[in-house]
Design an enzyme around this catalytic site. Sequence first.
Site, PDB file in Angstrom:
ATOM      1  CG  ASN A  28      15.795 -44.100 -56.160  1.00  0.00           C
ATOM      2  OD1 ASN A  28      15.669 -44.678 -55.149  1.00  0.00           O
ATOM      3  ND2 ASN A  28      16.918 -44.217 -56.684  1.00  0.00           N
ATOM      4  NE  ARG A  42      16.931 -48.597 -55.987  1.00  0.00           N
ATOM      5  CZ  ARG A  42      18.051 -47.997 -55.839  1.00  0.00           C
ATOM      6  NH1 ARG A  42      18.184 -46.893 -55.329  1.00  0.00           N
ATOM      7  NH2 ARG A  42      18.982 -49.032 -55.150  1.00  0.00           N
ATOM      8  CG  HIS A  44      23.770 -52.086 -57.439  1.00  0.00           C
ATOM      9  ND1 HIS A  44      25.164 -51.996 -56.903  1.00  0.00           N
ATOM     10  CD2 HIS A  44      23.392 -50.717 -56.946  1.00  0.00           C
ATOM     11  CE1 HIS A  44      25.295 -50.840 -56.317  1.00  0.00           C
ATOM     12  NE2 HIS A  44      24.358 -50.218 -56.295  1.00  0.00           N
ATOM     13  NE  ARG A  75      27.092 -49.460 -48.988  1.00  0.00           N
ATOM     14  CZ  ARG A  75      26.187 -49.517 -49.930  1.00  0.00           C
ATOM     15  NH1 ARG A  75      25.629 -50.824 -50.212  1.00  0.00           N
ATOM     16  NH2 ARG A  75      25.766 -48.511 -50.677  1.00  0.00           N
ATOM     17  CD  GLU A 133      20.505 -47.749 -60.611  1.00  0.00           C
ATOM     18  OE1 GLU A 133      20.595 -46.817 -60.560  1.00  0.00           O
ATOM     19  OE2 GLU A 133      20.275 -48.593 -59.788  1.00  0.00           O
TER      20      GLU A 133
END
Length: 417
Positions: free
Chosen positions: A7, A90, A179, A240, A383
């Site tokens: 990742n 990923r 996601h 964010r 993940e």
Amino acid sequence: MNVLVINAGSSSLKYQLINVETMKLLAKGICDRVGSEESSHKHGIDENEVRINTHMANHDEAMQVVLETLTSGPMKAIDSLDEIDAVGHRIVQGGKYFDHSVIIDDDVIAKIDELSELAPLHNQAALSGIRACQKHMPNVPMVAVFDTSFYQTLPPKAYMYALPYELYEKYDIRKYGAHGTSHRYIAERAALFLDEQMDDLKMITCHLGNGCSVTAIDHGQAVDTSMGMTPLDGLMMGTRCGSIDPAIVTFLMEHEHLTPAEMDNLMNKKSGLLGISGISNDLRSVRDASEHGNPRAQLAYEMYSNSVKKYIGQYIAVMGGVDVIVLTAGVGENCKKMRRMIFQGLQPLGIKIDEQRNAMTKGEREISSDDSAVRVLIIPTDEEFMIARDTYELVHERVDSAGIDFNEDVFSIAGTN
Ligand code: ADP
């Protein structure tokens, strides 16, 4: 079969080595601040983790450090690179091209590159990771697992923005989501936890970490999600802003004389929990400050919970009900106070939280009360497990004749840890 899961972020490279037949995690670690003077490498599982200060100028050097650590020295997990059978990467943005994971070839690399405009930092970092693996392990098959592919089932009414249609045609401006690998994982695990099929359930999955997103999954298919063309949309997050009135963007650019890059930086890096509280993007720090009476921290905390609550409400409306709500990631898994606030007042919608269950801390668990019409679950996300599984399945299809004993059940019941 051992799968190395990579990742690669803009300045980091996380990895896990997983034996997919036994679902054993063999090694994991992270190279941090790649490209800076302070770059460092953490390697090891749980209490055996060690931090090694190693200079890594780029992802290629980071990859070299990872492969050396995996195969030599006191922390080694395997004897040689020959024991890595496949690599799963990923990838944040798969755009319109990828509705499932794929074996990486030149065409896939070109498309990931082309899609960089939609996720500049992330896709380029992923490409660096892919190129580094190609260089160090040229004959090992690699698979790309896209955060966006889970959302290719969204209907146009959910993914289109009400802008002039020509702009969609010209620039592919639409919702892609993010996601997705995490939402797919927790939805599958939640169905197993309940001993149900995803195809029989209306689910709302909430990934609440530094980045946050909520997804509506109707009978196994994602039908809407809070993140948009980029991972800036939707919920309020650590730094964010999430959804805001779009007119604010032009207003601020005009009045604060901001360039597009500065405006982008303001919304991505200086907003959210950090921007409102003025303290931190970390929910723990914001919670502590709010409990010590800081009004802006209190406001940030309330805005965050309200933002999740509103999406849950929206998606109940979109699906005409919900059977199960699943929470995951740093905040979703760990913060009972935030969970309490999110679900406060939702009893009329059939959602009741049991405070004792909400206080439990570890593992997959249910926090709704026995008389709650909607089941509320916490499922720690994984993940890497999903990436390892997709990689295994695709590579296995290719090497089927080699006689690897493929057992789909392994993945429907096991977790990586
Ligand atoms: P990332 O998106 O970076 O993977 P994580 O899933 O690790 O993020 O989530 C990070 C967030 O989780 C931070 O805001 C952090 O404060 C929060 N968090 C982690 N542990 C706890 C805890 N015990 N209580 C409250 N918040 C927590």
